[in-house]
Scaffold this active site. Sequence first.
Site, PDB file in Angstrom:
ATOM      1  N   GLU A   1     -11.370  34.654 -36.270  1.00  0.00           N
ATOM      2  CA  GLU A   1     -11.609  35.111 -34.902  1.00  0.00           C
ATOM      3  C   GLU A   1     -10.690  36.280 -34.585  1.00  0.00           C
ATOM      4  O   GLU A   1      -9.826  36.649 -35.390  1.00  0.00           O
ATOM      5  CB  GLU A   1     -11.383  33.964 -33.905  1.00  0.00           C
ATOM      6  CG  GLU A   1     -12.383  32.824 -34.040  1.00  0.00           C
ATOM      7  CD  GLU A   1     -12.144  31.716 -33.042  1.00  0.00           C
ATOM      8  OE1 GLU A   1     -11.113  31.763 -32.333  1.00  0.00           O
ATOM      9  OE2 GLU A   1     -12.972  30.793 -32.970  1.00  0.00           O
TER      10      GLU A   1
ATOM     11  N   HIS B   1     -12.543  35.236 -21.121  1.00  0.00           N
ATOM     12  CA  HIS B   1     -13.280  35.294 -22.384  1.00  0.00           C
ATOM     13  C   HIS B   1     -14.362  36.356 -22.261  1.00  0.00           C
ATOM     14  O   HIS B   1     -15.074  36.406 -21.256  1.00  0.00           O
ATOM     15  CB  HIS B   1     -13.901  33.935 -22.707  1.00  0.00           C
ATOM     16  CG  HIS B   1     -14.319  33.793 -24.134  1.00  0.00           C
ATOM     17  ND1 HIS B   1     -15.426  34.439 -24.643  1.00  0.00           N
ATOM     18  CD2 HIS B   1     -13.777  33.110 -25.163  1.00  0.00           C
ATOM     19  CE1 HIS B   1     -15.543  34.140 -25.932  1.00  0.00           C
ATOM     20  NE2 HIS B   1     -14.560  33.338 -26.274  1.00  0.00           N
TER      21      HIS B   1
ATOM     22  N   ARG C   1      -8.720  39.219 -27.161  1.00  0.00           N
ATOM     23  CA  ARG C   1      -9.686  38.935 -26.093  1.00  0.00           C
ATOM     24  C   ARG C   1      -9.506  39.802 -24.852  1.00  0.00           C
ATOM     25  O   ARG C   1     -10.489  40.158 -24.197  1.00  0.00           O
ATOM     26  CB  ARG C   1      -9.596  37.455 -25.700  1.00  0.00           C
ATOM     27  CG  ARG C   1     -10.213  36.534 -26.734  1.00  0.00           C
ATOM     28  CD  ARG C   1     -10.075  35.088 -26.330  1.00  0.00           C
ATOM     29  NE  ARG C   1     -10.737  34.222 -27.298  1.00  0.00           N
ATOM     30  CZ  ARG C   1     -10.695  32.903 -27.254  1.00  0.00           C
ATOM     31  NH1 ARG C   1     -10.007  32.295 -26.293  1.00  0.00           N
ATOM     32  NH2 ARG C   1     -11.318  32.176 -28.161  1.00  0.00           N
TER      33      ARG C   1
ATOM     34  N   HIS D   1     -11.319  31.908 -18.520  1.00  0.00           N
ATOM     35  CA  HIS D   1     -11.398  30.979 -19.644  1.00  0.00           C
ATOM     36  C   HIS D   1     -10.157  30.119 -19.823  1.00  0.00           C
ATOM     37  O   HIS D   1     -10.274  28.925 -20.082  1.00  0.00           O
ATOM     38  CB  HIS D   1     -11.639  31.785 -20.922  1.00  0.00           C
ATOM     39  CG  HIS D   1     -11.859  30.966 -22.150  1.00  0.00           C
ATOM     40  ND1 HIS D   1     -12.861  30.020 -22.240  1.00  0.00           N
ATOM     41  CD2 HIS D   1     -11.210  30.934 -23.344  1.00  0.00           C
ATOM     42  CE1 HIS D   1     -12.830  29.448 -23.442  1.00  0.00           C
ATOM     43  NE2 HIS D   1     -11.833  29.981 -24.122  1.00  0.00           N
TER      44      HIS D   1
ATOM     45  N   ARG E   1      -3.557  34.758 -25.018  1.00  0.00           N
ATOM     46  CA  ARG E   1      -3.739  33.701 -26.010  1.00  0.00           C
ATOM     47  C   ARG E   1      -4.642  34.150 -27.145  1.00  0.00           C
ATOM     48  O   ARG E   1      -5.689  34.751 -26.920  1.00  0.00           O
ATOM     49  CB  ARG E   1      -4.357  32.459 -25.343  1.00  0.00           C
ATOM     50  CG  ARG E   1      -4.588  31.304 -26.305  1.00  0.00           C
ATOM     51  CD  ARG E   1      -5.143  30.105 -25.577  1.00  0.00           C
ATOM     52  NE  ARG E   1      -6.524  30.288 -25.179  1.00  0.00           N
ATOM     53  CZ  ARG E   1      -7.584  29.980 -25.935  1.00  0.00           C
ATOM     54  NH1 ARG E   1      -7.405  29.504 -27.160  1.00  0.00           N
ATOM     55  NH2 ARG E   1      -8.801  30.156 -25.483  1.00  0.00           N
TER      56      ARG E   1
END
Length: 541
Positions: free
Chosen positions: A113, A230, A276, A336, A371
């Site tokens: 990811e 997100h 992100r 998110h 994060r």
Amino acid sequence: MFRFDVVVVGSGVAGSSAALAAAEAGSSVALIAKDSLQETNTVYAQGGMAAVLSPEDSIESHVADTLVVGCGICDVEAVERVVRGGPESIRRLLEWGAKFDLDSQGQLDLSREGGHSHYRIVHAGGAATGVEIQRTLAAAVARHPDIAVFQNNFAIDLISGANGRVIGVLSQTERGELVAFSAAQVILATGGAGQLFRETTNPAIATGDGVAMAFRAGAVLRDPEFFQFHPTCLYIAGAARVLISEIVRGAGGILLDKDRVRFMPEYHPSAELAPRDVVSRACFDRMVKTNDTSVYLDLSDLEKDPHQLFPHISRICSYFGIDIAKDPIPVRPGAHYMIGGIQVDADGRTSVPGLWAAGECSSSGLHGANRMGSNSLLEGMVLGARAGERAAEDGRDFPLIPIDRHLRTDRPNGSSDVKLGIHDMTYSLKSLMWRQMGIVRNGPMILDAAEKVSFWARAVQKLASPEPRSWELLNMLTIAHLASVSAAVREESRGTHFREDFPEPRPAWRAHTQLVPVTEGATIKAVHIGRAPVRDTVPAR
């Protein structure tokens, strides 16, 4: 009234891990769930759980990736502790019966990811990892003889003794009965607060209850201005927002604008696998530039059949007539993950004696200002277990303090002359926060939001009837106000906090925002907002 050695509030990955660890350490444990054990923030986690499991990967690489994505304010000790706990956490879940996806050789199928330099994401059902982890943990909790589960219990407030020590929890059952839990130690693992925003991937239960309760009990908070958005939520007007996992982009999905132009390479060298915050701002910027309500996620060029890779996402999209193998998926950013929260030490202790926190409601220092995907389930497993184990140790031989003389079960009644529209005010708050405390912020918008939220909070305190919807709204208003004033103070852009009036990071703000309640008796009169240094090194052992 119930008496336990340890009370855990919250039943997701962090809460369940804490309860299991405390019980294994010999404590009697109460696990209070706001809903059922099958309805937690964890259930909605899709992508996976990060852990160093392949020979090509290393602990050092995972730590380095996390520090880069955290934009300079990660706590290095917390990062190393969590990353090193990854392999053991996966082993424990497998031992408890977790069924993760396997490759053709029967080994764990590892994906990648944004922000990760190696394939290290363990997943289940393609993008249904949270469901599998929650199923596994709920079963382990149910099997343990020393854990009593109280489902559909709304935790109203913490109960404090005369010296400020937390000695229990006051909750309300689904039948409306008030129940007091007395405990030597209380662990908060209540998840996040995505419901603060109109657009969110979070379930309805994510209203910031634990952070607000801790603040009212006098706990120090940290970095509430950092809230992750997100980049890819399924956007169908009128339908609930559904997360389209980052694992989809890790498999080769690309982002297009309404003119079918791939745009992420213009914003970051890692394109769709950028951190992100970068991808969310790029999507937002492209929506504005093309005057569209979404961007589009295209899976048509994946090497494998996306229906087989992501059956959960395929099924959801099919409800709206979207064939993910050929139709671009309309997506847009949504709130998110709450990065800030209750300040804790390496073991999960808060600044209030008898009170601990783990998971999304805590600020452990792992995530810094942004994060990295799939680190949160890992944090819940590692630090949840750590908090449970340490709380059990601290509670050993600690006398239970009678809570009768410290307990007030009377709740203020709403005015009979003025009826407050809780639903309307909740929607107004969510819309305000999305517009003025969302992906792109500026000083006047932030201050205006803080002023409005403060006014609404006073109205709710005076007029709302004593019921869970009112208490949830008051918790949301508390978190919204603290996040807004923290965002106003942080005059820079860093990670998820982007201010168009201060668009660059500033060296002076390479620090944590620390919020210390100023109390007078049992009442919070003010909040002192200051900066706390970042812990850059691992202490010698």
